[in-house]
Design an enzyme around this catalytic site. Sequence first.
Site, PDB file in Angstrom:
ATOM      1  CB  ALA A   1      -0.811  -0.124   1.105  1.00  0.00           C
TER       2      ALA A   1
ATOM      3  CG  HIS B   1      -0.170   4.068   4.810  1.00  0.00           C
ATOM      4  ND1 HIS B   1      -0.247   3.494   5.962  1.00  0.00           N
ATOM      5  CD2 HIS B   1      -0.817   3.578   3.855  1.00  0.00           C
ATOM      6  CE1 HIS B   1      -1.237   2.607   5.848  1.00  0.00           C
ATOM      7  NE2 HIS B   1      -1.631   2.564   4.594  1.00  0.00           N
TER       8      HIS B   1
HETATM    9  N1  LIG Z   1       1.254  -5.582   1.960  1.00  0.00           N
HETATM   10  C1  LIG Z   1       0.494  -4.672   2.246  1.00  0.00           C
HETATM   11  O1  LIG Z   1       0.702  -3.612   1.987  1.00  0.00           O
HETATM   12  C2  LIG Z   1      -0.810  -5.429   2.485  1.00  0.00           C
HETATM   13  C3  LIG Z   1      -1.924  -4.331   2.292  1.00  0.00           C
HETATM   14  C4  LIG Z   1      -3.194  -4.693   2.547  1.00  0.00           C
HETATM   15  C5  LIG Z   1      -3.263  -6.125   3.015  1.00  0.00           C
HETATM   16  N2  LIG Z   1      -2.384  -6.885   3.218  1.00  0.00           N
HETATM   17  C6  LIG Z   1      -2.399  -8.251   3.777  1.00  0.00           C
HETATM   18  O2  LIG Z   1      -2.850  -9.035   2.775  1.00  0.00           O
HETATM   19  C7  LIG Z   1      -3.554 -10.120   3.365  1.00  0.00           C
HETATM   20  C8  LIG Z   1      -5.233 -10.223   2.513  1.00  0.00           C
HETATM   21  O3  LIG Z   1      -5.762  -9.046   2.355  1.00  0.00           O
HETATM   22  P1  LIG Z   1      -7.226  -9.085   2.131  1.00  0.00           P
HETATM   23  O4  LIG Z   1      -7.673  -7.660   2.275  1.00  0.00           O
HETATM   24  O5  LIG Z   1      -7.343  -9.970   0.581  1.00  0.00           O
HETATM   25  O6  LIG Z   1      -7.908  -9.713   3.107  1.00  0.00           O
HETATM   26  P2  LIG Z   1      -9.133 -10.576   3.242  1.00  0.00           P
HETATM   27  O7  LIG Z   1      -9.591 -10.862   4.496  1.00  0.00           O
HETATM   28  O8  LIG Z   1     -10.283  -9.829   2.061  1.00  0.00           O
HETATM   29  O9  LIG Z   1      -9.144 -12.238   2.508  1.00  0.00           O
HETATM   30  C9  LIG Z   1      -8.359 -13.104   3.027  1.00  0.00           C
HETATM   31  C10 LIG Z   1      -8.845 -14.473   2.510  1.00  0.00           C
HETATM   32  O10 LIG Z   1      -7.499 -15.380   2.906  1.00  0.00           O
HETATM   33  C11 LIG Z   1      -8.074 -16.522   3.556  1.00  0.00           C
HETATM   34  N3  LIG Z   1      -7.495 -17.046   4.494  1.00  0.00           N
HETATM   35  C12 LIG Z   1      -7.213 -16.571   5.910  1.00  0.00           C
HETATM   36  N4  LIG Z   1      -6.119 -17.382   6.339  1.00  0.00           N
HETATM   37  C13 LIG Z   1      -5.878 -18.616   5.483  1.00  0.00           C
HETATM   38  C14 LIG Z   1      -5.293 -19.635   5.588  1.00  0.00           C
HETATM   39  N5  LIG Z   1      -4.479 -19.831   6.645  1.00  0.00           N
HETATM   40  N6  LIG Z   1      -5.206 -20.393   4.534  1.00  0.00           N
HETATM   41  C15 LIG Z   1      -5.915 -20.086   3.320  1.00  0.00           C
HETATM   42  N7  LIG Z   1      -6.823 -19.037   3.263  1.00  0.00           N
HETATM   43  C16 LIG Z   1      -6.820 -18.058   4.224  1.00  0.00           C
HETATM   44  C17 LIG Z   1      -9.532 -15.971   4.037  1.00  0.00           C
HETATM   45  O11 LIG Z   1     -10.554 -16.903   4.170  1.00  0.00           O
HETATM   46  C18 LIG Z   1      -9.891 -14.918   3.179  1.00  0.00           C
HETATM   47  O12 LIG Z   1     -10.931 -15.315   1.984  1.00  0.00           O
HETATM   48  C19 LIG Z   1      -3.858  -9.774   4.826  1.00  0.00           C
HETATM   49  O13 LIG Z   1      -3.132 -10.422   5.681  1.00  0.00           O
HETATM   50  C20 LIG Z   1      -3.809  -8.196   4.653  1.00  0.00           C
HETATM   51  O14 LIG Z   1      -3.372  -8.008   5.941  1.00  0.00           O
HETATM   52  C21 LIG Z   1      -1.103  -6.194   2.847  1.00  0.00           C
END
Ligand SMILES: NC(=O)c1ccc[n+]([C@@H]2O[C@H](COP(=O)([O-])OP(=O)(O)OC[C@H]3O[C@@H](n4cnc5c(N)ncnc54)[C@H](O)[C@@H]3O)[C@@H](O)[C@H]2O)c1
Length: 251
Positions: A120, A205
Amino acid sequence: MGETGKTKVGLVGCGAIGTLIAEAVERKLVVCDELILYDQDEKKAEKLKSSLRFPVVVVASLDELLRLKPKVIVEAASQQAAREYVGRIVAEGIDLIVMSTGALLGLNVQSSKVHVPSGAIGGLDALSSAAVAGIDEVVLTSRKNPRALEMNNKEAKIVYEGTAEEAARLYPREMNVAATLALTVKPAKVRVQVVSDPKVQRNTHEFKVKWRFGEMFLRFANDPHPENPRTSALAAWSAIRLLQTLLLKDA
Ligand SMILES: NC(=O)c1ccc[n+]([C@@H]2O[C@H](COP(=O)([O-])OP(=O)(O)OC[C@H]3O[C@@H](n4cnc5c(N)ncnc54)[C@H](O)[C@@H]3O)[C@@H](O)[C@H]2O)c1
């Protein structure tokens, strides 16, 4: 390339980010032959599959995903998923894009197969260059609408001040940005402030850096994802961009 000669991409997590990535594959922004979807909630993977015309296989476990030999896997699930799966994916020699960067802080992974997208935020190229020379100070301020922090304060309020490591632990879904910065500038430390502010609609941010030969100030104001206000669309686009590059690599 998999045994069948097809170039496959594996997606762990079919939520907000996973869906945007799958849609980019559908629109041919990412060039591959097959998408393999894994979500611990299989209904989510099936729902995503049914929204696409692109060739998609849904699998019920990480082992099944690994057996299909994708060229690249994107983890877009959770810190817990990243902690559990990174080692197993890297052991298969598969390139892995990790979205839940907070998990990497505690893992000490040393592998050229693990890729951290800018997520992000951005400017990590300049930041990592400065880190080689020496960084004196990094201060991150993240401002989010209370909705994105599951709060309901009516006035702006500092909800957290401390280190990036602790922020990523206390806010595992919201503070991957702090973790990404910490991974980029190490061994320098990142000081973090999280503000819950009803006046902001965007996830904002800002970070200030003082380093040996200058200063930097970067600011990102990202629209929240409509289905998951914690997540910024830019995070998904950073994975899509990285996926494009990794798919061009020779095996
Ligand atoms: N790097 C960055 O800047 C950044 C920015 C935003 C989000 N993220 C991270 O990316 C990840 C995904 O974000 P999102 O918004 O798509 O989340 P989300 O909650 O919309 O989707 C996550 C999905 O992963 C599945 N899941 C959770 N644990 C699991 C496991 N152990 N095995 C298989 N599936 C699993 C859930 O059922 C869900 O469908 C999160 O950890 C979030 O914090 C990172």
